[in-house]
Design a protein around this motif. Sequence first.
Motif, PDB file in Angstrom:
ATOM      1  N   ASN A  49      59.022  42.965  36.591  1.00 13.32           N
ATOM      2  CA  ASN A  49      58.346  42.470  37.264  1.00 13.32           C
ATOM      3  C   ASN A  49      57.398  41.834  37.440  1.00 13.32           C
ATOM      4  OD1 ASN A  49      57.355  42.256  40.160  1.00 13.32           O
ATOM      5  ND2 ASN A  49      55.854  43.914  40.529  1.00 13.32           N
ATOM      6  N   ILE A  50      56.339  42.224  36.380  1.00  9.45           N
ATOM      7  CA  ILE A  50      55.494  41.598  35.309  1.00  9.45           C
ATOM      8  C   ILE A  50      56.372  39.634  34.914  1.00  9.45           C
ATOM      9  CG2 ILE A  50      53.435  40.806  33.784  1.00  9.45           C
ATOM     10  CD1 ILE A  50      52.988  43.894  34.190  1.00  9.45           C
ATOM     11  N   LEU A  51      57.463  39.801  34.241  1.00 13.30           N
ATOM     12  CA  LEU A  51      57.527  38.843  33.468  1.00 13.30           C
ATOM     13  C   LEU A  51      58.556  37.669  34.269  1.00 13.30           C
ATOM     14  CD1 LEU A  51      59.295  40.641  30.281  1.00 13.30           C
ATOM     15  CD2 LEU A  51      57.033  39.199  30.249  1.00 13.30           C
ATOM     16  N   ARG A  52      58.608  38.152  35.406  1.00 15.16           N
ATOM     17  CA  ARG A  52      59.212  37.307  36.813  1.00 15.16           C
ATOM     18  C   ARG A  52      58.748  36.299  36.862  1.00 15.16           C
ATOM     19  NH1 ARG A  52      58.457  38.216  42.370  1.00 15.16           N
ATOM     20  NH2 ARG A  52      57.332  39.757  42.160  1.00 15.16           N
ATOM     21  N   ASN A  53      56.653  36.917  36.923  1.00 19.15           N
ATOM     22  CA  ASN A  53      55.860  36.439  37.439  1.00 19.15           C
ATOM     23  C   ASN A  53      55.385  34.679  36.420  1.00 19.15           C
ATOM     24  OD1 ASN A  53      55.297  36.442  40.315  1.00 19.15           O
ATOM     25  ND2 ASN A  53      54.832  38.405  39.215  1.00 19.15           N
ATOM     26  N   LYS A  54      56.003  34.805  35.505  1.00 19.47           N
ATOM     27  CA  LYS A  54      55.988  34.303  33.951  1.00 19.47           C
ATOM     28  C   LYS A  54      55.727  32.771  34.352  1.00 19.47           C
ATOM     29  CE  LYS A  54      56.436  33.833  29.164  1.00 19.47           C
ATOM     30  NZ  LYS A  54      56.999  35.033  27.853  1.00 19.47           N
ATOM     31  N   GLU A  55      56.479  31.670  35.251  1.00 17.57           N
ATOM     32  CA  GLU A  55      55.714  30.411  35.543  1.00 17.57           C
ATOM     33  C   GLU A  55      54.573  30.290  36.725  1.00 17.57           C
ATOM     34  OE1 GLU A  55      59.455  29.073  38.077  1.00 17.57           O
ATOM     35  OE2 GLU A  55      59.964  30.987  37.644  1.00 17.57           O
ATOM     36  N   HIS A  56      54.497  31.148  37.144  1.00 16.37           N
ATOM     37  CA  HIS A  56      54.047  30.816  38.207  1.00 16.37           C
ATOM     38  C   HIS A  56      52.148  31.235  37.345  1.00 16.37           C
ATOM     39  CE1 HIS A  56      56.890  30.320  41.055  1.00 16.37           C
ATOM     40  NE2 HIS A  56      57.503  31.458  40.564  1.00 16.37           N
ATOM     41  N   THR A  57      51.968  31.722  36.259  1.00 16.13           N
ATOM     42  CA  THR A  57      50.944  31.810  35.935  1.00 16.13           C
ATOM     43  C   THR A  57      50.346  31.007  34.283  1.00 16.13           C
ATOM     44  OG1 THR A  57      52.408  34.042  36.032  1.00 16.13           O
ATOM     45  CG2 THR A  57      49.231  33.913  34.638  1.00 16.13           C
ATOM     46  N   LEU A  58      49.320  30.912  34.473  1.00 16.29           N
ATOM     47  CA  LEU A  58      48.767  29.635  34.546  1.00 16.29           C
ATOM     48  C   LEU A  58      47.829  30.030  32.939  1.00 16.29           C
ATOM     49  CD1 LEU A  58      46.823  28.395  37.373  1.00 16.29           C
ATOM     50  CD2 LEU A  58      49.233  27.940  36.682  1.00 16.29           C
ATOM     51  N   SER A  59      47.427  29.200  32.420  1.00 15.41           N
ATOM     52  CA  SER A  59      47.305  29.673  31.221  1.00 15.41           C
ATOM     53  C   SER A  59      45.648  30.573  31.094  1.00 15.41           C
ATOM     54  CB  SER A  59      46.036  28.482  30.468  1.00 15.41           C
ATOM     55  OG  SER A  59      44.917  28.139  30.753  1.00 15.41           O
ATOM     56  N   PRO A  60      44.948  31.135  30.046  1.00 15.62           N
ATOM     57  CA  PRO A  60      44.404  32.438  30.189  1.00 15.62           C
ATOM     58  C   PRO A  60      42.107  31.715  31.074  1.00 15.62           C
ATOM     59  CG  PRO A  60      44.832  32.597  28.293  1.00 15.62           C
ATOM     60  CD  PRO A  60      45.987  31.261  28.946  1.00 15.62           C
ATOM     61  N   ARG A  61      42.474  29.991  29.982  1.00 16.04           N
ATOM     62  CA  ARG A  61      41.111  29.100  30.800  1.00 16.04           C
ATOM     63  C   ARG A  61      41.444  29.428  32.161  1.00 16.04           C
ATOM     64  NH1 ARG A  61      36.812  26.572  30.559  1.00 16.04           N
ATOM     65  NH2 ARG A  61      37.305  24.127  31.209  1.00 16.04           N
ATOM     66  N   GLU A  62      42.592  28.710  32.641  1.00 16.33           N
ATOM     67  CA  GLU A  62      43.009  28.596  34.064  1.00 16.33           C
ATOM     68  C   GLU A  62      42.794  29.559  35.264  1.00 16.33           C
ATOM     69  OE1 GLU A  62      45.708  24.755  33.572  1.00 16.33           O
ATOM     70  OE2 GLU A  62      46.711  26.392  33.442  1.00 16.33           O
ATOM     71  N   GLU A  63      43.495  30.761  34.468  1.00 16.23           N
ATOM     72  CA  GLU A  63      43.623  31.937  35.269  1.00 16.23           C
ATOM     73  C   GLU A  63      41.494  32.311  35.777  1.00 16.23           C
ATOM     74  OE1 GLU A  63      45.681  33.813  37.169  1.00 16.23           O
ATOM     75  OE2 GLU A  63      47.651  32.207  36.500  1.00 16.23           O
ATOM     76  N   ALA A  64      40.942  32.364  34.486  1.00 16.14           N
ATOM     77  CA  ALA A  64      39.536  32.871  34.245  1.00 16.14           C
ATOM     78  C   ALA A  64      38.891  31.908  35.874  1.00 16.14           C
ATOM     79  CB  ALA A  64      38.742  32.852  33.704  1.00 16.14           C
ATOM     80  N   ILE A  65      39.066  30.529  35.750  1.00 15.18           N
ATOM     81  CA  ILE A  65      39.182  29.544  36.314  1.00 15.18           C
ATOM     82  C   ILE A  65      39.038  29.649  38.562  1.00 15.18           C
ATOM     83  CG2 ILE A  65      38.445  27.510  37.550  1.00 15.18           C
ATOM     84  CD1 ILE A  65      38.631  25.708  34.377  1.00 15.18           C
ATOM     85  N   ILE A  66      40.133  30.333  38.121  1.00 17.87           N
ATOM     86  CA  ILE A  66      40.818  30.437  39.367  1.00 17.87           C
ATOM     87  C   ILE A  66      39.557  31.993  40.513  1.00 17.87           C
ATOM     88  CG2 ILE A  66      42.830  32.275  40.924  1.00 17.87           C
ATOM     89  CD1 ILE A  66      44.503  29.392  40.163  1.00 17.87           C
ATOM     90  N   ALA A  67      39.927  32.734  38.966  1.00 16.84           N
ATOM     91  CA  ALA A  67      39.707  34.272  39.588  1.00 16.84           C
ATOM     92  C   ALA A  67      37.932  33.503  39.818  1.00 16.84           C
ATOM     93  CB  ALA A  67      39.317  35.153  37.701  1.00 16.84           C
ATOM     94  N   GLN A  68      37.060  32.566  39.349  1.00 14.83           N
ATOM     95  CA  GLN A  68      35.821  32.318  39.452  1.00 14.83           C
ATOM     96  C   GLN A  68      35.877  32.298  40.881  1.00 14.83           C
ATOM     97  OE1 GLN A  68      34.299  30.671  36.000  1.00 14.83           O
ATOM     98  NE2 GLN A  68      34.891  32.604  34.723  1.00 14.83           N
ATOM     99  N   THR A  69      36.868  31.285  41.227  1.00 15.30           N
ATOM    100  CA  THR A  69      36.946  30.479  42.458  1.00 15.30           C
ATOM    101  C   THR A  69      37.023  31.471  43.655  1.00 15.30           C
ATOM    102  OG1 THR A  69      39.274  30.055  42.927  1.00 15.30           O
ATOM    103  CG2 THR A  69      38.021  28.678  42.060  1.00 15.30           C
ATOM    104  N   GLY A  70      37.282  33.146  43.438  1.00 14.32           N
ATOM    105  CA  GLY A  70      37.620  33.672  44.576  1.00 14.32           C
ATOM    106  C   GLY A  70      36.475  33.761  46.137  1.00 14.32           C
ATOM    107  N   ASP A  71      35.055  33.428  45.345  1.00 16.12           N
ATOM    108  CA  ASP A  71      34.310  34.011  46.127  1.00 16.12           C
ATOM    109  C   ASP A  71      33.834  32.248  47.413  1.00 16.12           C
ATOM    110  OD1 ASP A  71      33.297  36.736  46.046  1.00 16.12           O
ATOM    111  OD2 ASP A  71      31.377  35.654  45.041  1.00 16.12           O
ATOM    112  N   ILE A  72      34.588  31.739  46.705  1.00 14.07           N
ATOM    113  CA  ILE A  72      35.002  30.577  48.125  1.00 14.07           C
ATOM    114  C   ILE A  72      35.483  30.559  48.149  1.00 14.07           C
ATOM    115  CG2 ILE A  72      34.177  28.112  47.621  1.00 14.07           C
ATOM    116  CD1 ILE A  72      33.314  28.213  44.449  1.00 14.07           C
TER     117      ILE A  72
END
Length: 601
Positions: free
Chosen positions: A146-169
Motif C-alpha cells: 500500500n505504501i509502495l503504491r504511492n511511490k509515483e505520487h511521492t516527491l523528493s524529501p525536499r519537495e515533501e518538506a516544502i509541501i508539509a510546510q505549506t500546511g497552514d497556508i
Amino acid sequence: MGNNSRKPKERKDIDQKYLWNLESLYVSDEAWEEDFKKAKELSKKVKEYQGRIGDSSEILLEILILQDELFRVVDNIYTYAKMKQDEDTRNSTYQALTDRASGLMVEAGESASFIVPELLMIDEEKINTYLDERKELQIYTHYLHNILRNKEHTLSPREEAIIAQTGDIASASENTFGMLNNADIKFPTIKDENGNEVEITHGSYIPLMESKDRRVRHDAFRGLYDTYYNYKNTFASTLSGNVKKNILYSKLRKYSSALEASLNQHNIPTEVYYNLIKTVGDNLSSLHKYVALRKRALGLDELHMYDLYTPIVKDIDMKIPYEEGEQLVLKGLTKLGDEYINIVNEGLKSRWVDVYENRGKRSGAYSWGTYDSNPFILLNYQDTLDNVFTLAHELGHSLHSYYSRKNQPYVYGGYSIFLAEVASTTNEALLMDYMLKNVKSKEEELYLLNHYLEQFRGTVYRQTMFAEFELAIHEHVEKGESLTADWLCETYKALNVKYYGPDIIVDDHIAIEWARIPHFYYNFYVFQYATGFSAATAFSQKILNEGEEALEKYIGFLKSGSSDYPINVLKKAGVDMTTPEPIEKALKFFGELVDKMEKLI
C-alpha cells in the motif's frame, strides 16, 4: 430506571452500572503514567533506526514491530485520557492528561516520520525479496504494498518538506470560512409560533424549519439565506481558494484530477464516485414521488423548499427507557446470529456503555476504544426512539471494531473511513425492519417509515447531490474557469431542481445553500455517506432474504479490518460498489417504502 429529570445529575450520583468501565483499559492514572514513560522510551528507540530501514529484512521487521508497539501504547494513552475528559469536561486533571497525550501523539508521529519516506526509497524488488526471505515479515505485505503504491505520487524529501510546510497556508480558506460561518455571521430574529422573538442560529435553524407553523419556516428560511446572500462573494472566494488548493496538490503529486488524488488515499477507483452520481441521477423518480407525497400529506397547494423538514407524520410519544431500548435492539439484531448477539449482551453487561447525561459530560454519541481495550460507547440517552437507533448505530461501530481487532494484527486492526458507516447503518436497517414488522398501530408504522425515508433522503440523495456539486466545482476550475458567486448559485439551484422534481417550488434562496455547507471543504468526503448507506442497505437486505450464507459473508466483512483495500473488503462480502447494483437495490427499496407509505396516508 429512566433518567429523564430535567437537570442532569453529577456523575458521582449515577448508578455505576450505567457508567462505562475505563478501568478495563487502565486500572489507575498511575498505570497510565507508566505507559506514558514507556511510550517516550519507544519513541527514542524508533528514531535509532533512521537511515537503516533498507539494510536487511531483519532491520525492516524490527522497525515495523517497534512502530506498531509505539502506536499501540500511544493509542491507549490518548484514548483513555480523552474519554476520561469526556466524562466531565470540567475536570482539569483529565484536560491536562489529554493535552499531554496530544503532545505525545505528535512526538510519536515525528519520531516515526522517516519510516514511509525511507520505505519509498527501497525498490519494490528488494522489498519482495525481504518478504520472501523472512516469514514473520509477511504479515506486513499489504501494508508495504500500500505504501509502495504511492511511490509515483511521492516527491523528493525536499519537495515533501516544502509541501508539509505549506500546511497552514493551505488551510487558510477553510479557516476563513469557519470564522465567517461560525463566529462573524449574524442572523436576524424572527417571531416563533407564540409570537416570541427568536434569533436564528446554526443550532436553532433546523428546529425552526421543523415548525408546524408555515410562517415560522418561511421566515427562518428567508432570514438565514438573505444573510448568506450578503456575503456571497466572500464565500465564493473561500470555496474557490479551497478547490484551487486541492487541484494544486493533485497536480504536484502527478494525479490526473483532484478527485483521483483524494480517492487514491484508500485506493478507491474514481468509477465508484461517477457510478454513484449516475445511478442516483438515473433513479430520481422515487424521490420525486416522495416529494409529491409530502405535498399531499401536508395538504399544500404549493410545496416550497422550507417545507422539506417539517414532519409529515405527527410525532408519536414513544417513551422507551434504556433497559427497554437495549432489549429492542437485541431483538432487532437477532438476524445477525447467536455469536453476534452474545458479544453484544456481554458488552452491555461488562459496561461498554456510558448511558446517561451528567453535568459536564460531552454531548452527542460515539463508539471508541483501542486495539487492546473493549469497544466503548458514549451516549446521552433520553427515552426516545431516536436514542434507541443511536444505541443500535454505535453498537454497529463497536462490533465492527471488536471483530476486526480479534481477527487482525494491530497493523490492520482499524477500518477505512470508506467502510466506517456500513456496520452501524446495517444495524439501524435491521432494527427498522424488526420494528416495522411489529408495529402496534398505523400511526406507529407511518412514524417509522417517515423516520427511515427521511434518513435515506438525507444520506443518499442529499449527499449524492452534494457530491455532484463538489465534482462540478472542481471540474469547472480544472477547465480553467473561475468560481463566481453567480455561477455557484446557478449550478447549485439547477441540482436542486433536478433532484427534488416537479412537485416542489425550488425557491431562489436555496441557490446560496452551498455557502453554509462545511463539507465542501473536506475534499470529496461526502460521497462516502451515500455509498456507506447503500452498502448497508444491500447487506441488511441480503441478511434478511438470503440467510446463513449472507450472514457468514457479512461477519467476514466485519472481521477484515483494513487487511485489504476497502473496495475489495466489500467485494469479498458480496457488495461490489464499482457496479450500479448495490445503489440500484437501495434506491428500489426506498421506492418500495414510499409506496407503502402512500397507501397509509
